[in-house]
Scaffold this motif. Sequence first.
Motif, PDB file in Angstrom:
ATOM      1  N   GLN A 108       2.513   6.679  -6.888  1.00  0.00           N
ATOM      2  CA  GLN A 108       1.562   7.639  -7.478  1.00  0.00           C
ATOM      3  C   GLN A 108       2.019   9.072  -7.246  1.00  0.00           C
ATOM      4  O   GLN A 108       1.887   9.926  -8.116  1.00  0.00           O
ATOM      5  CB  GLN A 108       0.160   7.427  -6.874  1.00  0.00           C
ATOM      6  N   GLU A 150      -4.521  12.297  -2.096  1.00  0.00           N
ATOM      7  CA  GLU A 150      -5.100  11.780  -3.356  1.00  0.00           C
ATOM      8  C   GLU A 150      -4.630  10.346  -3.602  1.00  0.00           C
ATOM      9  O   GLU A 150      -5.412   9.466  -3.969  1.00  0.00           O
ATOM     10  CB  GLU A 150      -4.618  12.627  -4.551  1.00  0.00           C
ATOM     11  N   THR A 152      -6.318   7.883  -1.206  1.00  0.00           N
ATOM     12  CA  THR A 152      -7.712   7.603  -1.587  1.00  0.00           C
ATOM     13  C   THR A 152      -7.742   6.616  -2.755  1.00  0.00           C
ATOM     14  O   THR A 152      -8.529   5.664  -2.760  1.00  0.00           O
ATOM     15  CB  THR A 152      -8.434   8.918  -1.980  1.00  0.00           C
ATOM     16  N   GLU A 153      -6.862   6.845  -3.726  1.00  0.00           N
ATOM     17  CA  GLU A 153      -6.839   5.947  -4.879  1.00  0.00           C
ATOM     18  C   GLU A 153      -6.452   4.523  -4.450  1.00  0.00           C
ATOM     19  O   GLU A 153      -7.044   3.540  -4.910  1.00  0.00           O
ATOM     20  CB  GLU A 153      -5.837   6.473  -5.907  1.00  0.00           C
ATOM     21  N   SER A 206       0.839  -1.211   0.000  1.00  0.00           N
ATOM     22  CA  SER A 206       0.000   0.000   0.000  1.00  0.00           C
ATOM     23  C   SER A 206       0.867   1.251   0.000  1.00  0.00           C
ATOM     24  O   SER A 206       0.640   2.185  -0.779  1.00  0.00           O
ATOM     25  CB  SER A 206      -0.891   0.063   1.243  1.00  0.00           C
ATOM     26  N   GLU A 243      -6.352  -0.346   3.389  1.00  0.00           N
ATOM     27  CA  GLU A 243      -7.554  -0.522   4.208  1.00  0.00           C
ATOM     28  C   GLU A 243      -8.254   0.820   4.388  1.00  0.00           C
ATOM     29  O   GLU A 243      -7.641   1.875   4.208  1.00  0.00           O
ATOM     30  CB  GLU A 243      -7.148  -1.026   5.604  1.00  0.00           C
ATOM     31  N   HIS A 244      -9.540   0.742   4.799  1.00  0.00           N
ATOM     32  CA  HIS A 244     -10.287   1.955   5.110  1.00  0.00           C
ATOM     33  C   HIS A 244      -9.543   2.731   6.202  1.00  0.00           C
ATOM     34  O   HIS A 244      -9.393   3.943   6.136  1.00  0.00           O
ATOM     35  CB  HIS A 244     -11.701   1.587   5.549  1.00  0.00           C
ATOM     36  N   GLN A 267      -7.002   3.190  -1.619  1.00  0.00           N
ATOM     37  CA  GLN A 267      -8.162   2.593  -0.929  1.00  0.00           C
ATOM     38  C   GLN A 267      -9.210   2.145  -1.935  1.00  0.00           C
ATOM     39  O   GLN A 267      -9.773   1.057  -1.815  1.00  0.00           O
ATOM     40  CB  GLN A 267      -8.747   3.594   0.069  1.00  0.00           C
ATOM     41  N   GLU A 268      -9.444   2.998  -2.971  1.00  0.00           N
ATOM     42  CA  GLU A 268     -10.452   2.634  -3.986  1.00  0.00           C
ATOM     43  C   GLU A 268     -10.055   1.357  -4.726  1.00  0.00           C
ATOM     44  O   GLU A 268     -10.898   0.547  -5.091  1.00  0.00           O
ATOM     45  CB  GLU A 268     -10.615   3.782  -4.995  1.00  0.00           C
ATOM     46  N   LYS A 269      -8.771   1.186  -4.946  1.00  0.00           N
ATOM     47  CA  LYS A 269      -8.309  -0.006  -5.669  1.00  0.00           C
ATOM     48  C   LYS A 269      -8.128  -1.224  -4.766  1.00  0.00           C
ATOM     49  O   LYS A 269      -7.693  -2.287  -5.219  1.00  0.00           O
ATOM     50  CB  LYS A 269      -6.977   0.299  -6.367  1.00  0.00           C
ATOM     51  N   GLY A 270      -8.395  -1.045  -3.463  1.00  0.00           N
ATOM     52  CA  GLY A 270      -8.293  -2.175  -2.540  1.00  0.00           C
ATOM     53  C   GLY A 270      -6.871  -2.458  -2.084  1.00  0.00           C
ATOM     54  O   GLY A 270      -6.606  -3.489  -1.470  1.00  0.00           O
TER      55      GLY A 270
END
Length: 419
Positions: free
Chosen positions: A161, A171, A174-175, A154, A183-184, A177-180
């Motif tokens: 990025q 940013e 967040t990306e 992660s 973790e939240h 997290q969106e891609k898994g």
Amino acid sequence: MKHKKLKIGILGFGTVGQSLYEVLQKSPSTSAVIEKVVARNPNKKRNIEIKNLSFDTREITESTEIDTVVELINDDIEAFKILKTAFENGKNVVSGNKKMIAENLQKIIDLQNQTGQSILYDASACGSIPVIRNLEEYYDNDLLQNITGILNGSSNYILTQMYRHNKSYNEALTEAQEKGFAEHDPVFDVDGFDAMYKLIILTLHGFGTIAKPKDIFFTGISGISESDIRFAREKGLKIKLIAHACKVPGNKVALFVMPAFVEQKNYLYNVDDEFNGVIIEGDAYDKQLMFGKGAGGHPTGSAVLSDISALSHQYKYEYKKLHLPKPPGVSDDILLKLYFRYEKPETIDILPLQTIEEQYVGPAFHYTVGTVKLADLLINSENLRKFVSFMALRNISKESIITHYANKKHYRQQLIPVD
Ligand SMILES: NC(=O)c1ccc[n+]([C@@H]2O[C@H](COP(=O)([O-])OP(=O)(O)OC[C@H]3O[C@@H](n4cnc5c(N)ncnc54)[C@H](OP(=O)(O)O)[C@@H]3O)[C@@H](O)[C@H]2O)c1
């Protein structure tokens, strides 16, 4: 070797549990049949519908049919209880739970000795990369000197990025997290806990040393800003979250996790995105890189599958290095050359720096490059996390880590190569 068909119970049907289920379907030659799957929440919608799903852990840990418990839950305290009960009931265990394993290494070894059962956990460090079993089997000699790696996918994704697309830390997070990939609640990954736990596990199998989390200085990437990335890029470097276990004089290993500036010639420079890379370095064979997907359901599921298969061949970790006449102890008696960036000029005063090589005072931030003892970083961990926005090895080449011998008055510098 005798080959046994295992009857497995999968405890935890989340990212890794479901992926293991899928991976097992793709590997019919694996000698294992799933007897039962247990999750926690009966009301949760599942992507995969299975017949033998239940919500009572005892249906696995106390089953008279099941001989192998595959523990893939996200709760380290409960996971240790499951491990203990499974052993007491004559079952072997496979787990990917790095926190549970790293926090309980000695207890887990003792329990294996007491019950004669075994646990395999290659999935717990670097996902699909078979680091643990290689350290245990192939590097089964005295040559190993350093383990240096990007152990958290992660963090590596976020840093990549930021570097490649000029994204801000938030940013990029967040990306991820969106891609898994994150973790939240990302603290475990981005603040270095995950890499620290993995380092503890690799250190046991590499050197025979059982380190405790409190012995390890670790920090993560959450303080890294665009200006740090710019600073690195201008100098042809990248920033990576690196974990180190380095042999130091006096039969000791020094352990730490922190962001580092990495030069192009470093094997880890091109380990980007969610990938992991581990450099294993020793006398005679120099440096070797293990590279691959360090997290994610399917890569981790494949590591669990490999452990299940190994158990079916009666493989167990022998902890060979632990049985050396004198396994190395943990040392914090080394000097590190670091770059500190901070907003208030007095922040740096909390650290007893041994030398200052460069200092910059500017309107927006200040930085200092200097050497500091690992012991002083450890003592000041909490303060450092609070006040210093960023810290990294200035340069992960041969000048980056300097150790000194025991003579207190006189620092005799010895370079430890870490790239
Ligand atoms: N994800 C990765 O890339 C990765 C990589 C390496 C290692 N690991 C390790 O693998 C383990 C699983 O991770 P994950 O990502 O699959 O977690 P996850 O997606 O959060 O899934 C956790 C699963 O455990 C179940 N569970 C939690 N407590 C339970 C209990 N007391 N009894 C029975 N089931 C319980 C949950 O049930 P519900 O579904 O009902 O909520 C869920 O199915 C963790 O130890 C993690 O550190 C993960």
